[in-house]
Scaffold this motif. Structure first.
Motif, short mmCIF file in Angstrom:
data_model
loop_
_atom_site.label_atom_id
_atom_site.label_comp_id
_atom_site.label_asym_id
_atom_site.label_seq_id
_atom_site.Cartn_x
_atom_site.Cartn_y
_atom_site.Cartn_z
N GLY A 63 0.77 -1.23 0.00
CA GLY A 63 0.00 0.00 0.00
C GLY A 63 0.81 1.28 0.00
N GLU A 64 2.12 1.18 0.08
CA GLU A 64 2.97 2.37 0.09
C GLU A 64 3.74 2.46 -1.22
OE1 GLU A 64 5.46 2.72 3.53
OE2 GLU A 64 3.84 2.10 4.87
N GLU A 65 3.92 3.68 -1.70
CA GLU A 65 4.62 3.88 -2.96
C GLU A 65 6.05 3.37 -2.87
OE1 GLU A 65 5.88 7.43 -6.02
OE2 GLU A 65 4.16 7.75 -4.70
N HIS A 66 6.40 2.50 -3.79
CA HIS A 66 7.76 1.94 -3.85
C HIS A 66 8.55 2.56 -4.98
CE1 HIS A 66 10.95 -1.06 -4.56
NE2 HIS A 66 10.88 -1.21 -3.25
N GLY A 67 7.89 2.93 -6.06
CA GLY A 67 8.57 3.53 -7.19
C GLY A 67 7.59 3.88 -8.28
N TYR A 68 8.09 4.59 -9.28
CA TYR A 68 7.25 4.95 -10.41
C TYR A 68 8.09 5.07 -11.67
CZ TYR A 68 8.87 9.70 -9.28
OH TYR A 68 9.64 10.80 -9.01
N TRP A 69 7.41 5.03 -12.79
CA TRP A 69 7.93 5.08 -14.15
C TRP A 69 8.67 3.82 -14.56
CZ3 TRP A 69 9.86 10.76 -13.61
CH2 TRP A 69 8.78 11.62 -13.77
N GLU A 70 9.44 3.20 -13.69
CA GLU A 70 10.09 1.93 -14.02
C GLU A 70 10.32 1.13 -12.74
OE1 GLU A 70 14.72 3.38 -14.10
OE2 GLU A 70 13.60 3.40 -15.96
N VAL A 71 10.54 -0.15 -12.90
CA VAL A 71 10.77 -1.03 -11.76
C VAL A 71 12.26 -1.01 -11.43
CG1 VAL A 71 10.60 -3.39 -10.90
CG2 VAL A 71 8.82 -2.49 -12.43
N ASP A 72 12.57 -0.65 -10.20
CA ASP A 72 13.95 -0.71 -9.70
C ASP A 72 14.14 -2.14 -9.17
OD1 ASP A 72 16.33 -0.61 -8.26
OD2 ASP A 72 15.93 1.38 -7.44
N GLU A 73 14.55 -3.04 -10.07
CA GLU A 73 14.58 -4.46 -9.73
C GLU A 73 15.46 -4.79 -8.52
OE1 GLU A 73 15.23 -8.87 -11.71
OE2 GLU A 73 14.88 -7.15 -13.02
N PRO A 74 16.69 -4.30 -8.44
CA PRO A 74 17.50 -4.64 -7.26
C PRO A 74 16.86 -4.18 -5.95
CG PRO A 74 18.90 -3.74 -8.99
CD PRO A 74 17.49 -3.54 -9.42
N ARG A 75 16.32 -2.98 -5.96
CA ARG A 75 15.68 -2.47 -4.74
C ARG A 75 14.42 -3.26 -4.40
NH1 ARG A 75 12.17 2.45 -4.53
NH2 ARG A 75 11.65 2.66 -2.35
N LEU A 76 13.61 -3.57 -5.40
CA LEU A 76 12.39 -4.33 -5.16
C LEU A 76 12.73 -5.73 -4.63
CD1 LEU A 76 9.34 -4.61 -5.23
CD2 LEU A 76 9.54 -5.31 -7.63
N ARG A 77 13.69 -6.38 -5.25
CA ARG A 77 14.08 -7.72 -4.77
C ARG A 77 14.58 -7.65 -3.32
NH1 ARG A 77 14.12 -11.96 -8.05
NH2 ARG A 77 13.87 -11.60 -10.29
#
Length: 89
Positions: A63-77
């Motif tokens: 429910g909290e904003e993690h990113g926008y415009w593109e997926v930051d794969e290392p950070r998301l993982r």
């Protein structure tokens, strides 16, 4: 853990972000909820389009904003790994 993609029809960046999210989340046994902000607005909930509509796609993690415009794969993982570890503890 919930992973949500805010998108809209006809958004090429949204299509790419969805593919990235589905691939990454599959590694964690998670699914991606996709919400079309324009469809939500047409159904009466204009809040998502008002807040996020000018920077789609937007990725929400729990429910909290993690990113926008593109997926930051290392950070998301890294964040998914940390949340999974907390859940398993």
């Amino acid at each position: 853990m919930s992973i949500t993609l805010l998108s809209r029809a006809g958004c090429a960046a949204c299509v790419g972000a969805r593919a990235d999210l589905e691939r990454i989340c599959a590694d964690f046994g998670e699914t991606v909820e996709v919400i079309d902000v324009d469809a939500a607005a047409d159904a009466g909930d204009r809040s998502l389009r008002a807040e996020f509509g000018d920077r789609l796609p937007v990725i929400l993690l729990d429910g909290e904003e993690h990113g926008y415009w593109e997926v930051d794969e290392p950070r998301l993982r890294a964040d998914l790994t940390a949340r999974a570890a907390r859940h398993d503890a």
